[in-house]
Design a protein around this motif. Sequence first.
Motif, PDB file in Angstrom:
ATOM      1  N   ALA A  80      31.408  40.922  53.586  1.00  0.00           N
ATOM      2  CA  ALA A  80      31.005  42.069  52.749  1.00  0.00           C
ATOM      3  C   ALA A  80      32.053  42.380  51.694  1.00  0.00           C
ATOM      4  O   ALA A  80      31.739  42.685  50.531  1.00  0.00           O
ATOM      5  CB  ALA A  80      30.763  43.284  53.637  1.00  0.00           C
ATOM      6  N   ALA A  81      33.345  42.281  52.136  1.00  0.00           N
ATOM      7  CA  ALA A  81      34.423  42.546  51.176  1.00  0.00           C
ATOM      8  C   ALA A  81      34.415  41.524  50.061  1.00  0.00           C
ATOM      9  O   ALA A  81      34.575  41.850  48.874  1.00  0.00           O
ATOM     10  CB  ALA A  81      35.774  42.551  51.896  1.00  0.00           C
ATOM     11  N   ILE A  82      34.211  40.245  50.466  1.00  0.00           N
ATOM     12  CA  ILE A  82      34.167  39.183  49.447  1.00  0.00           C
ATOM     13  C   ILE A  82      33.000  39.405  48.503  1.00  0.00           C
ATOM     14  O   ILE A  82      33.143  39.331  47.262  1.00  0.00           O
ATOM     15  CB  ILE A  82      34.073  37.807  50.120  1.00  0.00           C
ATOM     16  CG1 ILE A  82      35.372  37.499  50.873  1.00  0.00           C
ATOM     17  CG2 ILE A  82      33.787  36.719  49.086  1.00  0.00           C
ATOM     18  CD1 ILE A  82      35.302  36.257  51.734  1.00  0.00           C
ATOM     19  N   LEU A  83      31.836  39.692  49.107  1.00  0.00           N
ATOM     20  CA  LEU A  83      30.652  39.948  48.258  1.00  0.00           C
ATOM     21  C   LEU A  83      30.876  41.148  47.356  1.00  0.00           C
ATOM     22  O   LEU A  83      30.482  41.151  46.182  1.00  0.00           O
ATOM     23  CB  LEU A  83      29.417  40.160  49.156  1.00  0.00           C
ATOM     24  CG  LEU A  83      28.928  38.927  49.927  1.00  0.00           C
ATOM     25  CD1 LEU A  83      27.784  39.310  50.856  1.00  0.00           C
ATOM     26  CD2 LEU A  83      28.469  37.839  48.946  1.00  0.00           C
ATOM     27  N   PHE A  84      31.503  42.193  47.947  1.00  0.00           N
ATOM     28  CA  PHE A  84      31.772  43.394  47.128  1.00  0.00           C
ATOM     29  C   PHE A  84      32.679  43.051  45.942  1.00  0.00           C
ATOM     30  O   PHE A  84      32.431  43.468  44.811  1.00  0.00           O
ATOM     31  CB  PHE A  84      32.414  44.467  47.997  1.00  0.00           C
ATOM     32  CG  PHE A  84      32.881  45.667  47.221  1.00  0.00           C
ATOM     33  CD1 PHE A  84      31.964  46.623  46.785  1.00  0.00           C
ATOM     34  CD2 PHE A  84      34.222  45.835  46.901  1.00  0.00           C
ATOM     35  CE1 PHE A  84      32.384  47.712  46.065  1.00  0.00           C
ATOM     36  CE2 PHE A  84      34.636  46.919  46.171  1.00  0.00           C
ATOM     37  CZ  PHE A  84      33.712  47.869  45.753  1.00  0.00           C
ATOM     38  N   LEU A  85      33.759  42.285  46.263  1.00  0.00           N
ATOM     39  CA  LEU A  85      34.676  41.914  45.188  1.00  0.00           C
ATOM     40  C   LEU A  85      33.995  41.048  44.142  1.00  0.00           C
ATOM     41  O   LEU A  85      34.187  41.229  42.938  1.00  0.00           O
ATOM     42  CB  LEU A  85      35.897  41.178  45.774  1.00  0.00           C
ATOM     43  CG  LEU A  85      36.840  42.020  46.634  1.00  0.00           C
ATOM     44  CD1 LEU A  85      37.918  41.138  47.247  1.00  0.00           C
ATOM     45  CD2 LEU A  85      37.473  43.131  45.806  1.00  0.00           C
ATOM     46  N   VAL A  86      33.179  40.124  44.619  1.00  0.00           N
ATOM     47  CA  VAL A  86      32.474  39.237  43.672  1.00  0.00           C
ATOM     48  C   VAL A  86      31.530  40.037  42.799  1.00  0.00           C
ATOM     49  O   VAL A  86      31.554  39.948  41.564  1.00  0.00           O
ATOM     50  CB  VAL A  86      31.732  38.121  44.431  1.00  0.00           C
ATOM     51  CG1 VAL A  86      30.806  37.360  43.475  1.00  0.00           C
ATOM     52  CG2 VAL A  86      32.711  37.177  45.094  1.00  0.00           C
ATOM     53  N   PHE A  87      30.697  40.832  43.462  1.00  0.00           N
ATOM     54  CA  PHE A  87      29.711  41.604  42.694  1.00  0.00           C
ATOM     55  C   PHE A  87      30.364  42.692  41.850  1.00  0.00           C
ATOM     56  O   PHE A  87      29.905  42.988  40.752  1.00  0.00           O
ATOM     57  CB  PHE A  87      28.646  42.207  43.633  1.00  0.00           C
ATOM     58  CG  PHE A  87      27.669  41.192  44.148  1.00  0.00           C
ATOM     59  CD1 PHE A  87      26.715  40.639  43.297  1.00  0.00           C
ATOM     60  CD2 PHE A  87      27.713  40.769  45.465  1.00  0.00           C
ATOM     61  CE1 PHE A  87      25.814  39.700  43.772  1.00  0.00           C
ATOM     62  CE2 PHE A  87      26.814  39.827  45.930  1.00  0.00           C
ATOM     63  CZ  PHE A  87      25.852  39.282  45.088  1.00  0.00           C
ATOM     64  N   HIS A  88      31.442  43.291  42.426  1.00  0.00           N
ATOM     65  CA  HIS A  88      32.150  44.314  41.643  1.00  0.00           C
ATOM     66  C   HIS A  88      32.786  43.705  40.398  1.00  0.00           C
ATOM     67  O   HIS A  88      32.736  44.278  39.302  1.00  0.00           O
ATOM     68  CB  HIS A  88      33.226  44.973  42.510  1.00  0.00           C
ATOM     69  CG  HIS A  88      34.013  46.020  41.779  1.00  0.00           C
ATOM     70  ND1 HIS A  88      33.462  47.236  41.416  1.00  0.00           N
ATOM     71  CD2 HIS A  88      35.299  46.030  41.339  1.00  0.00           C
ATOM     72  CE1 HIS A  88      34.369  47.946  40.781  1.00  0.00           C
ATOM     73  NE2 HIS A  88      35.498  47.235  40.730  1.00  0.00           N
ATOM     74  N   SER A  89      33.374  42.502  40.559  1.00  0.00           N
ATOM     75  CA  SER A  89      33.971  41.822  39.403  1.00  0.00           C
ATOM     76  C   SER A  89      32.907  41.494  38.368  1.00  0.00           C
ATOM     77  O   SER A  89      33.088  41.701  37.166  1.00  0.00           O
ATOM     78  CB  SER A  89      34.682  40.557  39.859  1.00  0.00           C
ATOM     79  OG  SER A  89      35.199  39.843  38.747  1.00  0.00           O
ATOM     80  N   LYS A  90      31.778  40.997  38.865  1.00  0.00           N
ATOM     81  CA  LYS A  90      30.674  40.711  37.945  1.00  0.00           C
ATOM     82  C   LYS A  90      30.188  41.987  37.272  1.00  0.00           C
ATOM     83  O   LYS A  90      29.904  42.008  36.064  1.00  0.00           O
ATOM     84  CB  LYS A  90      29.519  40.053  38.693  1.00  0.00           C
ATOM     85  CG  LYS A  90      29.804  38.628  39.117  1.00  0.00           C
ATOM     86  CD  LYS A  90      28.583  38.008  39.780  1.00  0.00           C
ATOM     87  CE  LYS A  90      28.850  36.551  40.179  1.00  0.00           C
ATOM     88  NZ  LYS A  90      27.661  35.960  40.840  1.00  0.00           N
ATOM     89  N   ASP A  91      30.111  43.067  38.057  1.00  0.00           N
ATOM     90  CA  ASP A  91      29.637  44.337  37.497  1.00  0.00           C
ATOM     91  C   ASP A  91      30.610  44.854  36.437  1.00  0.00           C
ATOM     92  O   ASP A  91      30.195  45.352  35.393  1.00  0.00           O
ATOM     93  CB  ASP A  91      29.488  45.357  38.632  1.00  0.00           C
ATOM     94  CG  ASP A  91      28.856  46.640  38.135  1.00  0.00           C
ATOM     95  OD1 ASP A  91      27.774  46.579  37.525  1.00  0.00           O
ATOM     96  OD2 ASP A  91      29.467  47.713  38.332  1.00  0.00           O
ATOM     97  N   VAL A  92      31.926  44.706  36.725  1.00  0.00           N
ATOM     98  CA  VAL A  92      32.935  45.141  35.751  1.00  0.00           C
ATOM     99  C   VAL A  92      32.811  44.338  34.468  1.00  0.00           C
ATOM    100  O   VAL A  92      32.843  44.872  33.351  1.00  0.00           O
ATOM    101  CB  VAL A  92      34.353  45.022  36.341  1.00  0.00           C
ATOM    102  CG1 VAL A  92      35.412  45.224  35.253  1.00  0.00           C
ATOM    103  CG2 VAL A  92      34.544  46.034  37.446  1.00  0.00           C
ATOM    104  N   ASN A  93      32.666  43.018  34.638  1.00  0.00           N
ATOM    105  CA  ASN A  93      32.504  42.159  33.455  1.00  0.00           C
ATOM    106  C   ASN A  93      31.225  42.515  32.696  1.00  0.00           C
ATOM    107  O   ASN A  93      31.214  42.565  31.461  1.00  0.00           O
ATOM    108  CB  ASN A  93      32.476  40.687  33.868  1.00  0.00           C
ATOM    109  CG  ASN A  93      33.840  40.205  34.349  1.00  0.00           C
ATOM    110  OD1 ASN A  93      34.864  40.754  33.949  1.00  0.00           O
ATOM    111  ND2 ASN A  93      33.854  39.191  35.202  1.00  0.00           N
ATOM    112  N   ASN A  94      30.164  42.733  33.485  1.00  0.00           N
ATOM    113  CA  ASN A  94      28.897  43.105  32.838  1.00  0.00           C
ATOM    114  C   ASN A  94      29.021  44.424  32.094  1.00  0.00           C
ATOM    115  O   ASN A  94      28.492  44.593  30.978  1.00  0.00           O
ATOM    116  CB  ASN A  94      27.778  43.182  33.871  1.00  0.00           C
ATOM    117  CG  ASN A  94      27.399  41.813  34.429  1.00  0.00           C
ATOM    118  OD1 ASN A  94      27.638  40.789  33.764  1.00  0.00           O
ATOM    119  ND2 ASN A  94      26.829  41.779  35.627  1.00  0.00           N
ATOM    120  N   GLN A  95      29.721  45.389  32.726  1.00  0.00           N
ATOM    121  CA  GLN A  95      29.921  46.679  32.067  1.00  0.00           C
ATOM    122  C   GLN A  95      30.752  46.518  30.802  1.00  0.00           C
ATOM    123  O   GLN A  95      30.470  47.141  29.772  1.00  0.00           O
ATOM    124  CB  GLN A  95      30.600  47.657  33.025  1.00  0.00           C
ATOM    125  CG  GLN A  95      29.704  48.124  34.172  1.00  0.00           C
ATOM    126  CD  GLN A  95      30.420  49.073  35.095  1.00  0.00           C
ATOM    127  OE1 GLN A  95      31.590  49.384  34.877  1.00  0.00           O
ATOM    128  NE2 GLN A  95      29.737  49.519  36.156  1.00  0.00           N
TER     129      GLN A  95
END
Length: 365
Positions: A80-95
């Motif tokens: 979950a942490a890995i997924l969170f970091l992956v998706f959060h990083s993608k979300d930050v980049n997307n933002q």
Amino acid sequence: MSNENDYSRYQPQGSQTPESAPAPQPQPSAPQGAGASRPTPQQPEPKKPLRQISSRMQNVDSKKMIYILTGVAAAAIIIAAILFLVFHSKDVNNQKIARQQALQIEQLEMEKEEMRLNNEYAQLNSQFAQVENQSILLANDSIVEKYAAAKAKVEKLLQELNQEKTKNRARIKQLEGELATLKNILKEYVERIDQLTKENESLKKENADVKRQNSQLSANLTQATRSNQELTDRITLAEKLNVTGVNLSSLKKNDKIEKNITKAKRLMVTFTLPPNNSTPVGEKTIYLRIVNPEGDLLPGNGIRFSFEGQSLDCTAAKTIEYAGEEIGGIRIYWDVTSVLTPGDYTVELFADNFRIYTGHFMMKK
């Protein structure tokens, strides 16, 4: 597994469960005395109760389950942490990308807005150019100064915006506000000019009517003036002194007639004032002017008089008392100061600001 083997070893025959199995019987103790030296057979290890074994097995299974669940939970947390970091990083980049795109879109919109405002200003200038030549109608109106000031502000803002690489929403809004002000002033400007144009057209019509009326009045006034002038002239002529029997003579030293003008010592002008009831009575001064053939006025003694707004020199003058009745034999003398030449002499008489006589006399040698 060993636990299962142990469990099956102690499992009783038949349908008895471990709980219903008979308890193990106690072994008899060895006899004392003579038989004591015989080795004591090894006693079998007493069997553990099935309930304890079952409880121990359950404890072991619970611990293993806890370990498994703990491992699964830890793995799930890590995943979950890995997924969170992956998706959060993608979300930050997307933002970040979204913000950049939003800024680009906003810049494009502001550039588009600036172009629209530029076009609007060009249209306002075109409209103003159509009425600018009529600004003379508003020469003394403050609206001209207001429009000039607003136009200067708009031009300054446009110049500043054109020089800026990054557009500013606040300055775009400011330009939009200034253009709105300029538009309102231009609207007022055009309405004012239209109003003045209509007023001028109305005034032109009124002026034309007034001119026609004035023309008619002028014609009437001219006729009245002519009539008044004629009446005035008749009155004036009626009031003017009249003279008759005017004559110019050259005299000798003893006042005898001298026919040769070159030998004359004195000149004498004689005349008669006929009766005139229209002429105001009283003291009258009659001024005499004699002009020789050369066109020179025979000089007097510095006597001057007024005639038609001018001050004139005269040759001689005489004052009489006039009562409206005829006065005959009036004489005015002039002493010769230099030799006179023969030729045409002009004689003029003036009284009460009138020229009452003009005549020519040929004087011979």
